[in-house]
Design a protein around this motif. Structure first.
Motif, short mmCIF file in Angstrom:
data_model
loop_
_atom_site.label_atom_id
_atom_site.label_comp_id
_atom_site.label_asym_id
_atom_site.label_seq_id
_atom_site.Cartn_x
_atom_site.Cartn_y
_atom_site.Cartn_z
N GLY A 1 0.44 -0.90 -0.21
CA GLY A 1 0.03 -0.12 -0.20
C GLY A 1 0.59 1.34 0.04
O GLY A 1 2.21 1.29 0.08
N CYS A 2 0.03 2.49 -0.30
CA CYS A 2 0.97 3.74 -0.37
C CYS A 2 -0.31 4.87 0.30
O CYS A 2 -1.22 5.02 -0.52
N GLY A 3 0.76 5.29 0.62
CA GLY A 3 -0.25 6.75 1.33
C GLY A 3 -0.89 7.53 0.39
O GLY A 3 -1.76 8.12 0.62
N ILE A 4 0.04 7.92 -0.69
CA ILE A 4 -0.59 8.46 -1.66
C ILE A 4 -1.62 8.50 -2.86
O ILE A 4 -2.46 8.35 -2.55
N LEU B 1 -2.22 -1.10 -4.73
CA LEU B 1 -1.25 -1.26 -4.23
C LEU B 1 -0.02 -1.00 -5.28
O LEU B 1 -0.59 -0.68 -5.98
N VAL B 2 0.71 -0.45 -5.02
CA VAL B 2 1.98 -0.02 -5.64
C VAL B 2 3.30 -0.89 -5.89
O VAL B 2 3.52 -1.89 -4.98
N TRP C 1 7.81 3.81 -8.79
CA TRP C 1 8.57 5.44 -8.12
C TRP C 1 8.18 6.08 -8.19
O TRP C 1 6.98 5.99 -10.00
N CYS C 2 7.63 7.13 -7.20
CA CYS C 2 6.23 8.63 -7.73
C CYS C 2 7.76 9.30 -7.65
O CYS C 2 8.35 9.78 -6.81
N ASN C 3 7.33 10.75 -8.01
CA ASN C 3 7.86 11.69 -7.34
C ASN C 3 7.00 12.47 -5.87
O ASN C 3 7.82 13.01 -5.81
N ALA C 4 6.44 11.35 -5.40
CA ALA C 4 6.71 11.69 -3.87
C ALA C 4 7.35 11.20 -2.96
O ALA C 4 7.00 11.23 -2.04
N TYR C 5 7.96 10.10 -3.50
CA TYR C 5 8.93 9.86 -3.23
C TYR C 5 9.92 10.54 -1.59
O TYR C 5 10.23 11.14 -1.87
N VAL C 6 9.75 10.37 -0.40
CA VAL C 6 10.20 10.57 0.52
C VAL C 6 11.08 9.64 1.46
O VAL C 6 10.34 7.81 1.91
N PRO C 7 12.16 9.13 1.33
CA PRO C 7 12.72 8.66 2.47
C PRO C 7 12.52 7.74 3.50
O PRO C 7 11.79 8.85 4.37
N ALA C 8 11.99 6.32 3.57
CA ALA C 8 11.97 6.17 5.41
C ALA C 8 13.20 6.98 6.44
O ALA C 8 14.27 6.36 6.51
N ALA C 9 12.11 6.64 7.71
CA ALA C 9 13.07 7.17 8.17
C ALA C 9 13.83 5.93 9.27
O ALA C 9 14.26 5.33 9.13
#
Length: 163
Positions: free
Chosen positions: A141-144, A149-150, A155-163
């Motif tokens: 799943g993806c919050g965006i 399902l992704v 990859w998409c432009n909303a990519y945020v590195p995981a903490a």
């Protein structure tokens, strides 16, 4: 206005009587308001026969023996995981996916259109990715894209590195 001989007493009498009456009008209204009947308190609902029968059928818990003081408290069974819901895979043709440049394969991203894309940026190491949702290997799943399902390697432009 000229004074007339019989005019003064009748005017005084009129002012006296009308003044008293005018002064009493608000009092009459107040008295009229205070005498309104107050609403009756709602009647207590009568006990329904089926409710009384249900109470009688219940066991008497006052006679249940108490547990020993040194007994361990009963532990609740751990909650069982709900079966994963079948979620649809996000299509690259989806308008939101196109707006964010989503690709199932990170290697297929147009580098000219998305200069911030790097080869090591994948959905599976994005902070928005929710692995294990949907029950399909390599998808999550993806919050965006809620409810979709992704691909883990996408990859998409909303990519945020995981903490």
């Amino acid at each position: 206005m000229p004074k007339l001989a019989g005019d003064a007493p009748s005017r005084r009498r009129f002012l006296k009587t009308s003044g008293t009456m005018v002064a009493m009008i608000p009092l009459v209204n107040l008295v009229g308001c205070s005498e309104e009947p107050k609403p009756a308190a709602p009647a207590e609902p009568a006990a329904r026969p089926e409710a009384a029968a249900a109470r009688e059928a219940m066991p008497d818990r006052s006679a249940t023996p108490a547990a020993p003081a040194d007994a361990a408290p009963a532990q609740a069974a751990p909650p069982q995981a709900a079966p994963a819901q079948k979620m649809a895979k996000l299509e690259e043709s989806d308008p939101q996916a196109q707006a964010l440049g989503y690709k199932h394969d990170s290697g297929a991203v147009d580098a000219a259109a998305y200069a911030r894309h790097q080869a090591d940026q994948l959905c599976e190491n994005c902070g928005l990715y929710q692995a294990g949702q949907g029950g399909e290997e390599g998808w999550g799943g993806c919050g965006i894209f809620p409810g979709k399902l992704v691909a883990a390697g996408g990859w998409c432009n909303a990519y945020v590195p995981a903490a």
